[in-house]
Design a protein around this motif. Structure first.
Motif, PDB file in Angstrom:
ATOM      1  N   THR A   1      45.231  42.410  40.829  1.00 25.89           N
ATOM      2  CA  THR A   1      45.167  43.669  41.721  1.00 25.89           C
ATOM      3  C   THR A   1      46.459  44.465  41.931  1.00 25.89           C
ATOM      4  OG1 THR A   1      45.147  42.371  43.876  1.00 25.89           O
ATOM      5  CG2 THR A   1      42.986  42.843  43.037  1.00 25.89           C
ATOM      6  N   GLU A   2      47.704  43.748  41.982  1.00 24.63           N
ATOM      7  CA  GLU A   2      48.930  44.304  42.037  1.00 24.63           C
ATOM      8  C   GLU A   2      49.238  45.294  40.839  1.00 24.63           C
ATOM      9  OE1 GLU A   2      49.635  39.892  41.048  1.00 24.63           O
ATOM     10  OE2 GLU A   2      48.289  40.977  42.443  1.00 24.63           O
ATOM     11  N   ASP A   3      48.535  45.008  39.734  1.00 27.30           N
ATOM     12  CA  ASP A   3      49.000  45.785  38.852  1.00 27.30           C
ATOM     13  C   ASP A   3      48.351  47.310  38.832  1.00 27.30           C
ATOM     14  OD1 ASP A   3      50.127  43.778  37.515  1.00 27.30           O
ATOM     15  OD2 ASP A   3      48.553  43.508  36.168  1.00 27.30           O
ATOM     16  N   ILE A   4      47.289  47.307  39.683  1.00 27.76           N
ATOM     17  CA  ILE A   4      46.767  48.777  39.943  1.00 27.76           C
ATOM     18  C   ILE A   4      47.643  49.838  40.207  1.00 27.76           C
ATOM     19  CG2 ILE A   4      45.170  50.051  41.505  1.00 27.76           C
ATOM     20  CD1 ILE A   4      43.317  47.683  41.784  1.00 27.76           C
ATOM     21  N   HIS A   5      48.627  49.716  41.115  1.00 22.34           N
ATOM     22  CA  HIS A   5      49.448  50.802  41.479  1.00 22.34           C
ATOM     23  C   HIS A   5      50.258  51.098  40.360  1.00 22.34           C
ATOM     24  CE1 HIS A   5      52.334  47.196  41.970  1.00 22.34           C
ATOM     25  NE2 HIS A   5      53.334  48.462  42.026  1.00 22.34           N
ATOM     26  N   VAL A   6      51.023  50.171  39.464  1.00 21.07           N
ATOM     27  CA  VAL A   6      51.591  50.538  38.196  1.00 21.07           C
ATOM     28  C   VAL A   6      50.821  51.354  37.328  1.00 21.07           C
ATOM     29  CG1 VAL A   6      52.410  49.454  36.161  1.00 21.07           C
ATOM     30  CG2 VAL A   6      52.725  48.111  38.175  1.00 21.07           C
ATOM     31  N   TRP A   7      49.409  51.139  37.172  1.00 18.06           N
ATOM     32  CA  TRP A   7      48.812  51.927  36.275  1.00 18.06           C
ATOM     33  C   TRP A   7      48.049  53.040  36.669  1.00 18.06           C
ATOM     34  CZ3 TRP A   7      50.378  50.956  31.846  1.00 18.06           C
ATOM     35  CH2 TRP A   7      50.663  49.858  31.056  1.00 18.06           C
ATOM     36  N   ARG A   8      48.110  53.109  38.135  1.00 17.38           N
ATOM     37  CA  ARG A   8      47.717  54.426  38.752  1.00 17.38           C
ATOM     38  C   ARG A   8      48.661  55.254  38.599  1.00 17.38           C
ATOM     39  NH1 ARG A   8      45.265  53.044  43.784  1.00 17.38           N
ATOM     40  NH2 ARG A   8      43.319  52.819  42.798  1.00 17.38           N
ATOM     41  N   ALA A   9      50.015  55.060  38.609  1.00 18.44           N
ATOM     42  CA  ALA A   9      51.149  55.619  38.328  1.00 18.44           C
ATOM     43  C   ALA A   9      51.405  56.408  37.188  1.00 18.44           C
ATOM     44  CB  ALA A   9      52.383  55.163  38.884  1.00 18.44           C
ATOM     45  N   ARG A  10      50.580  55.720  36.283  1.00 18.23           N
ATOM     46  CA  ARG A  10      50.675  56.268  34.809  1.00 18.23           C
ATOM     47  C   ARG A  10      49.486  56.984  34.347  1.00 18.23           C
ATOM     48  NH1 ARG A  10      53.860  52.211  35.445  1.00 18.23           N
ATOM     49  NH2 ARG A  10      55.910  51.837  34.156  1.00 18.23           N
ATOM     50  N   GLY A  11      48.344  57.216  35.484  1.00 17.93           N
ATOM     51  CA  GLY A  11      47.376  58.179  35.385  1.00 17.93           C
ATOM     52  C   GLY A  11      45.900  57.587  35.237  1.00 17.93           C
ATOM     53  N   ALA A  12      45.886  56.224  35.364  1.00 20.63           N
ATOM     54  CA  ALA A  12      44.606  55.413  35.278  1.00 20.63           C
ATOM     55  C   ALA A  12      44.164  55.742  36.871  1.00 20.63           C
ATOM     56  CB  ALA A  12      44.880  53.925  35.054  1.00 20.63           C
ATOM     57  N   SER A  13      42.648  55.813  36.831  1.00 19.35           N
ATOM     58  CA  SER A  13      42.198  55.922  38.101  1.00 19.35           C
ATOM     59  C   SER A  13      41.086  55.189  38.318  1.00 19.35           C
ATOM     60  CB  SER A  13      41.662  57.557  38.091  1.00 19.35           C
ATOM     61  OG  SER A  13      40.702  57.893  37.157  1.00 19.35           O
ATOM     62  N   PHE A  14      40.586  54.464  37.403  1.00 20.29           N
ATOM     63  CA  PHE A  14      39.386  53.309  37.634  1.00 20.29           C
ATOM     64  C   PHE A  14      39.747  52.070  37.125  1.00 20.29           C
ATOM     65  CE2 PHE A  14      37.511  55.304  33.764  1.00 20.29           C
ATOM     66  CZ  PHE A  14      36.721  54.308  33.459  1.00 20.29           C
ATOM     67  N   PHE A  15      39.354  51.102  37.664  1.00 22.22           N
ATOM     68  CA  PHE A  15      39.668  49.749  37.200  1.00 22.22           C
ATOM     69  C   PHE A  15      38.523  48.705  37.379  1.00 22.22           C
ATOM     70  CE2 PHE A  15      43.356  51.970  39.088  1.00 22.22           C
ATOM     71  CZ  PHE A  15      44.290  51.824  38.065  1.00 22.22           C
ATOM     72  N   ILE A  16      38.714  47.835  36.354  1.00 22.85           N
ATOM     73  CA  ILE A  16      37.701  46.591  36.430  1.00 22.85           C
ATOM     74  C   ILE A  16      38.474  45.548  36.670  1.00 22.85           C
ATOM     75  CG2 ILE A  16      36.010  45.191  34.951  1.00 22.85           C
ATOM     76  CD1 ILE A  16      35.223  47.974  35.286  1.00 22.85           C
ATOM     77  N   LEU A  17      38.063  44.837  37.754  1.00 22.37           N
ATOM     78  CA  LEU A  17      39.185  43.583  38.238  1.00 22.37           C
ATOM     79  C   LEU A  17      38.735  42.183  37.892  1.00 22.37           C
ATOM     80  CD1 LEU A  17      39.390  45.125  41.710  1.00 22.37           C
ATOM     81  CD2 LEU A  17      41.053  45.418  39.857  1.00 22.37           C
ATOM     82  N   GLN A  18      37.324  42.228  37.337  1.00 21.09           N
ATOM     83  CA  GLN A  18      37.123  41.090  36.978  1.00 21.09           C
ATOM     84  C   GLN A  18      35.934  40.983  35.855  1.00 21.09           C
ATOM     85  OE1 GLN A  18      35.635  38.801  40.295  1.00 21.09           O
ATOM     86  NE2 GLN A  18      37.263  37.425  40.208  1.00 21.09           N
ATOM     87  N   SER A  19      35.614  40.208  35.034  1.00 23.67           N
ATOM     88  CA  SER A  19      34.270  40.203  33.966  1.00 23.67           C
ATOM     89  C   SER A  19      33.175  39.892  34.834  1.00 23.67           C
ATOM     90  CB  SER A  19      34.764  39.210  32.815  1.00 23.67           C
ATOM     91  OG  SER A  19      34.407  37.974  33.246  1.00 23.67           O
ATOM     92  N   ASP A  20      32.033  40.224  34.232  1.00 23.32           N
ATOM     93  CA  ASP A  20      30.744  39.786  34.743  1.00 23.32           C
ATOM     94  C   ASP A  20      30.670  38.159  34.754  1.00 23.32           C
ATOM     95  OD1 ASP A  20      30.965  40.103  32.091  1.00 23.32           O
ATOM     96  OD2 ASP A  20      28.719  40.642  32.081  1.00 23.32           O
TER      97      ASP A  20
ATOM     98  N   PHE B   1      32.591  37.115  38.118  1.00 28.43           N
ATOM     99  CA  PHE B   1      31.476  37.489  39.186  1.00 28.43           C
ATOM    100  C   PHE B   1      30.513  36.255  39.543  1.00 28.43           C
ATOM    101  CE2 PHE B   1      33.033  41.763  38.977  1.00 28.43           C
ATOM    102  CZ  PHE B   1      33.744  41.975  40.332  1.00 28.43           C
ATOM    103  N   LEU B   2      29.774  36.144  38.298  1.00 27.71           N
ATOM    104  CA  LEU B   2      28.750  35.152  38.308  1.00 27.71           C
ATOM    105  C   LEU B   2      29.341  33.895  38.747  1.00 27.71           C
ATOM    106  CD1 LEU B   2      26.747  36.006  35.235  1.00 27.71           C
ATOM    107  CD2 LEU B   2      25.873  36.305  37.593  1.00 27.71           C
ATOM    108  N   LEU B   3      30.382  33.266  38.290  1.00 30.02           N
ATOM    109  CA  LEU B   3      30.997  32.143  38.516  1.00 30.02           C
ATOM    110  C   LEU B   3      31.231  31.964  40.093  1.00 30.02           C
ATOM    111  CD1 LEU B   3      33.094  31.198  35.223  1.00 30.02           C
ATOM    112  CD2 LEU B   3      31.037  30.076  36.198  1.00 30.02           C
TER     113      LEU B   3
END
Length: 95
Positions: free
Chosen positions: A59-78, A81-83
Motif C-alpha cells: 500500500t505504501e507504493d500507492i503514493h509513488v505511482w499516484r504522483a506519476r499519474g495512476a489513479s486506481f490500484f489493485i491491492l491483492q489478487s482474488d 482475498f479468498l485465502l
C-alpha cells in the motif's frame, strides 16, 4: 506505448506489474527495468489523458505511482482475498 495510449476508445491503461516483471525476466517489481517501463507507461497515459491503474503489492507504493499519474490500484489478487477470508474463518472457529 504512446500509440497504444492514443487509440480512440481506450478508457484506461492497466499495468500488470507482476506479469511485466515475469515477462522481463526480472526477479522483483522493484527491478529498475520494470520501474522504468512502468514510468514510461504512466507518462504515455498522462500524455494521452488516460486513466491509469496497476497492481501494487504494498500500500505504501500507492503514493509513488499516484504522483506519476495512476489513479486506481489493485491491492491483492482474488486468491489472496479468498485465502484471507478462509484464514479468518479458521481463526474464528478454532477452539
Amino acid at each position: 506505448i504512446d500509440a497504444i495510449a492514443a487509440v480512440d476508445g481506450i478508457d484506461a491503461l492497466f499495468i500488470g506489474r507482476a506479469d511485466l516483471t515475469v515477462s522481463m525476466g526480472a526477479e522483483s517489481m522493484d527491478d529498475p527495468r520494470v520501474t522504468d517501463a512502468v514510468e514510461r507507461i504512466c507518462a504515455a497515459g498522462v500524455a494521452a489523458n488516460r486513466t491509469i491503474g496497476m497492481f501494487v503489492a504494498r500500500t505504501e507504493d500507492i503514493h509513488v505511482w499516484r504522483a506519476r499519474g495512476a489513479s486506481f490500484f489493485i491491492l491483492q489478487s482474488d486468491q489472496e482475498f479468498l485465502l484471507a477470508g478462509a484464514r479468518a474463518l479458521v481463526a474464528a472457529t478454532a477452539s
